[in-house]
Design an enzyme around this catalytic site. Structure first.
Site, PDB file in Angstrom:
ATOM      1  N   ASP A 156     -41.020  61.477  67.041  1.00 36.32           N
ATOM      2  CA  ASP A 156     -39.697  61.741  66.722  1.00 36.32           C
ATOM      3  C   ASP A 156     -39.519  62.153  65.241  1.00 36.32           C
ATOM      4  OD1 ASP A 156     -36.880  61.636  67.054  1.00 36.32           O
ATOM      5  OD2 ASP A 156     -36.908  59.498  67.495  1.00 36.32           O
ATOM      6  N   ASP A 211     -29.849  63.494  71.989  1.00 37.29           N
ATOM      7  CA  ASP A 211     -30.055  62.831  73.149  1.00 37.29           C
ATOM      8  C   ASP A 211     -29.062  62.955  74.216  1.00 37.29           C
ATOM      9  OD1 ASP A 211     -32.045  61.518  71.123  1.00 37.29           O
ATOM     10  OD2 ASP A 211     -31.167  59.645  70.657  1.00 37.29           O
TER      11      ASP A 211
HETATM   12  C1  GLA Z   1     -34.084  59.412  68.552  1.00 29.84           C
HETATM   13  C2  GLA Z   1     -34.659  60.079  69.914  1.00 29.84           C
HETATM   14  C3  GLA Z   1     -34.549  59.070  70.872  1.00 29.84           C
HETATM   15  C4  GLA Z   1     -35.012  57.643  70.714  1.00 29.84           C
HETATM   16  C5  GLA Z   1     -34.347  57.270  69.504  1.00 29.84           C
HETATM   17  C6  GLA Z   1     -35.056  55.927  68.593  1.00 29.84           C
HETATM   18  O1  GLA Z   1     -32.542  59.420  68.873  1.00 29.84           O
HETATM   19  O2  GLA Z   1     -34.147  61.344  70.191  1.00 29.84           O
HETATM   20  O3  GLA Z   1     -35.034  59.640  72.124  1.00 29.84           O
HETATM   21  O4  GLA Z   1     -36.395  57.600  70.702  1.00 29.84           O
HETATM   22  O5  GLA Z   1     -34.526  58.112  68.281  1.00 29.84           O
HETATM   23  O6  GLA Z   1     -34.655  55.482  67.431  1.00 29.84           O
END
Ligand code: GLA
Length: 397
Positions: A156, A211
């Site tokens: 990430d 997301d």
């Molecule tokens: C980010 C990623 C998500 C998830 C969260 C976890 O937002 O894009 O897919 O992994 O972090 O905290």
């Protein structure tokens, strides 16, 4: 793997000479993995930070008993919040309350079920959930994951400061390759610095957007509804191929925010996009509709097609769209998509699929599981609001 100097030089080239839509860069750093889009499950969409070893074991069991594993779902990925602190040597340790048995034992359990073990970290000092990230510990973490039997890393981009994304991801990519274990590398920097341009040299898949959230469409803070993500990924078809995939994010099928019709569309479009199929629901407690969608083998076969060409939108008339994906052996997957609020008839003609006039083409409806016979010019179908009709068409020989 190209040297970092060559990589950065290549990136400079990308910046100075604009990459045209049909000129995807070649895959240079092939680790031989993910020849078809990875399939599995990830904890985040349903459970967010509420992960522990009981949930992971129960989910691994359910992947087997539900038939999901045998339908192709292999990677069990623990997302954020599994981490505790680093020990005196700087080695990352799991949260001892949530994972008292340790990650090696959990990985062994997952492997004993015929599944593969995935984990999550972050290129910054901390993960998005505030746990330790891998910054400055990349090689040490990669070695630790390998010792635990990890097969997949999602990496990430929170708290990454002014790091240069291609370089940071390249460092972890090298670390994984030198760990001595085959580890699929999932780049998650949300499409910020166009990872489709450098991702093929660094990893096996790259997130293209912020997301997903569990809705047909919309924008909520940093998150996007399902159709918003589809529209972004539709432009990116030249960049996907065996070993390197656009990642429109994990599936929301079964999480309750969309209708069954909409989830069928979601799953069909992910298959057309050659997307990783990473289920994001509660596998141990899913209903029959959810299971039927996630385990439709004919739709999964489209996603996993060996040619590895991402599908594209070939016509759009208002809310009515036709998508096509070329398949190994000369067939096509076709989706007739109705984004509108009323039922509609949608037609595809064979010339739209680049077939010569008069060709006899067999048509099969993949959700109905029915052969519809042979046609010489095209096919039309009634499509429900927010629904799809998904076809597999094949020239008759
Ligand atoms: C980010 C990623 C998500 C998830 C969260 C976890 O937002 O894009 O897919 O992994 O972090 O905290």
């Amino acid at each position: 793997m190209k040297s970092i100097v060559a990589l950065v030089a290549g990136l400079t080239l990308c910046v100075t000479s604009p990459v045209l839509a049909d000129e995807a860069p070649p895959a240079l750093a092939d680790n031989g993995l993910a020849r078809t889009p990875p399939m599995g499950w990830n904890s985040w969409n349903k459970f967010a930070c509420n992960v522990d070893e009981a949930l992971i074991r129960k989910t691994a069991d359910a992947l087997v008993s539900s038939g999901m594993r045998d339908a192709g779902y292999r990677y069990v990925v623990i997302d954020d919040c599994w981490q505790g602190a680093r020990d005196a040597h700087g080695d990352i340790q799991p949260d001892a309350e949530r994972f008292p048995g340790g990650m090696k034992a959990l990985g062994d359990y997952i492997h004993s079920k015929g599944l593969k073990f995935g984990i999550y970290s972050d290129a910054g000092l901390k993960t998005c959930g505030g746990r330790p990230g891998s910054w400055g510990h990349e090689y040490q973490d990669a070695r630790q994951y390998a010792a635990w039997g990890v097969d997949y890393l999602k990496y990430d981009w929170c708290m990454a400061g002014d790091q240069h994304a291609p370089t940071s991801y390249y460092i972890m990519s090298r670390a994984l390759q030198e760990s001595g274990r085959d580890i699929v590398f999932s780049i998650c920097e949300w499409g910020n610095s166009k990872p489709w341009l450098w991702g093929p040299q660094v990893g096996n898949l790259w997130r293209t957007t912020g997301d997903i959230y569990d809705a047909w469409e919309g924008v909520k803070d940093y998150s996007l509804g399902m159709m918003n993500i589809v529209d972004k990924n539709a432009e990116l078809h030249p960049y996907a191929g065996p070993g390197h995939w656009n990642d429109p994010d994990m599936l929301e099928v079964g999480n309750g925010g969309m209708t069954t019709e909409e989830y069928r569309s979601h799953f069909s479009l992910w298959a057309m996009l050659a997307a990783p199929l990473i289920a994001g629901n509660d596998i141990a407690n899913m209903d029959a509709d959810t299971k039927a969608i996630l385990t439709n083998r004919e739709v999964i076969a489209i996603d996993q097609d060996a040619l590895g060409v991402q599908g594209r939108r070939i016509s759009k008339q208002g809310a009515l769209e036709v998508w096509s994906r070329p398949l190994d052996g000369g067939g096509r997957a076709v989706v007739l998509l109705n984004r509108g609020e009323a039922p509609a008839t949608i037609r595809v003609t064979w010339d739209q699929l680049d077939y010569p006039a008069g060709l006899k083409v067999r048509v099969r409806d993949l959700w109905a599981g029915r052969d519809l016979g042979v046609s010489r010019n095209g096919h039309e179908a009634a499509v429900a609001p927010h629904g799809v009709v998904m076809l597999m068409v094949k020239p008759q020989v």
